[in-house]
Motif scaffolding. Structure first.
Motif, PDB file in Angstrom:
ATOM      1  N   THR A  43      55.727 -28.369 -25.614  1.00 59.56           N
ATOM      2  CA  THR A  43      54.730 -28.705 -26.647  1.00 59.56           C
ATOM      3  C   THR A  43      55.314 -29.172 -27.976  1.00 59.56           C
ATOM      4  O   THR A  43      54.563 -29.681 -28.813  1.00 59.56           O
ATOM      5  N   ALA A  44      56.617 -29.031 -28.191  1.00 57.99           N
ATOM      6  CA  ALA A  44      57.201 -29.329 -29.511  1.00 57.99           C
ATOM      7  C   ALA A  44      57.021 -30.777 -29.937  1.00 57.99           C
ATOM      8  O   ALA A  44      56.725 -31.061 -31.101  1.00 57.99           O
ATOM      9  N   GLU A  45      57.184 -31.702 -29.021  1.00 60.22           N
ATOM     10  CA  GLU A  45      57.055 -33.116 -29.405  1.00 60.22           C
ATOM     11  C   GLU A  45      55.610 -33.493 -29.689  1.00 60.22           C
ATOM     12  O   GLU A  45      55.349 -34.382 -30.498  1.00 60.22           O
ATOM     13  N   LEU A  46      54.676 -32.823 -29.062  1.00 65.45           N
ATOM     14  CA  LEU A  46      53.265 -33.120 -29.288  1.00 65.45           C
ATOM     15  C   LEU A  46      52.730 -32.488 -30.572  1.00 65.45           C
ATOM     16  O   LEU A  46      51.966 -33.103 -31.304  1.00 65.45           O
ATOM     17  N   SER A  47      53.128 -31.250 -30.832  1.00 62.94           N
ATOM     18  CA  SER A  47      52.538 -30.520 -31.956  1.00 62.94           C
ATOM     19  C   SER A  47      53.488 -30.315 -33.124  1.00 62.94           C
ATOM     20  O   SER A  47      53.066 -29.854 -34.182  1.00 62.94           O
TER      21      SER A  47
END
Length: 169
Positions: A43-47
């Motif tokens: 999820t890091a790249e999205l959020s």
């Protein structure tokens, strides 16, 4: 080669129990860290690094704390569950704060360096948490917590008796 055995059999048994608890704590913690790292990486790249860190921390912490209580320390049932969970959650907040500070200092926190940073912080904080949770769930901490709560209630009752809410001087 000389084998040195503890003179006190009870001490040997305690050392063995600590070793078994330590191994279980390590296994449960490793599974929780793997879950946190997987959720973070997904999820890091999205959020963004901070949101992914907090979300992955919260989910993995709730599950890991419940597993530590039951599997690592053998505490089951509803008695004192809320206070146990609160203490475990508070001890994890320290790890989250340190992780957040470390991630904020990294130039590429949403990449591999963020995953490595989370792993390093979890190992260091995990060792401290083992000692703290062992103390708390072993009974000494609970007794301290109960005594502290009783003292706090007594002080509050005294305050309310001497200075009731809405009283004018």
């Amino acid at each position: 080669m000389t084998l040195i055995l503890p003179a006190d059999p009870a001490q040997a048994a305690r050392s063995s129990a600590i070793g078994r608890q330590g191994a279980r704590f390590f296994l449960v913690g490793t599974a929780g860290t793997a879950l946190q790292l997987g959720l973070y990486a997904a999820t890091a790249e999205l959020s963004g690094a901070q949101v992914a860190s907090v979300a992955s921390w919260l989910i993995s912490t709730l599950l890991t704390n419940a597993a530590h209580r039951a599997v690592t320390f053998g505490v089951r049932g509803a008695e004192k569950n809320r206070s146990d969970q609160l203490i475990a959650l508070l001890s994890c907040v320290v790890g989250l704060l340190i992780t957040s500070l470390v991630l904020a200092r990294l130039p590429d926190a949403d990449g591999v360096s963020g995953v490595v940073a989370i792993l390093v912080v979890n190992v260091i904080v995990g060792a401290a948490r083992f000692g703290g949770l062992r103390w708390w769930l072993g009974g000494s901490g609970r007794r301290f917590g109960t005594q502290s709560a009783l003292a706090g209630h007594a002080a509050l009752d005294t305050w309310r008796t001497r200075w009731p809410v809405g009283a004018h001087r």
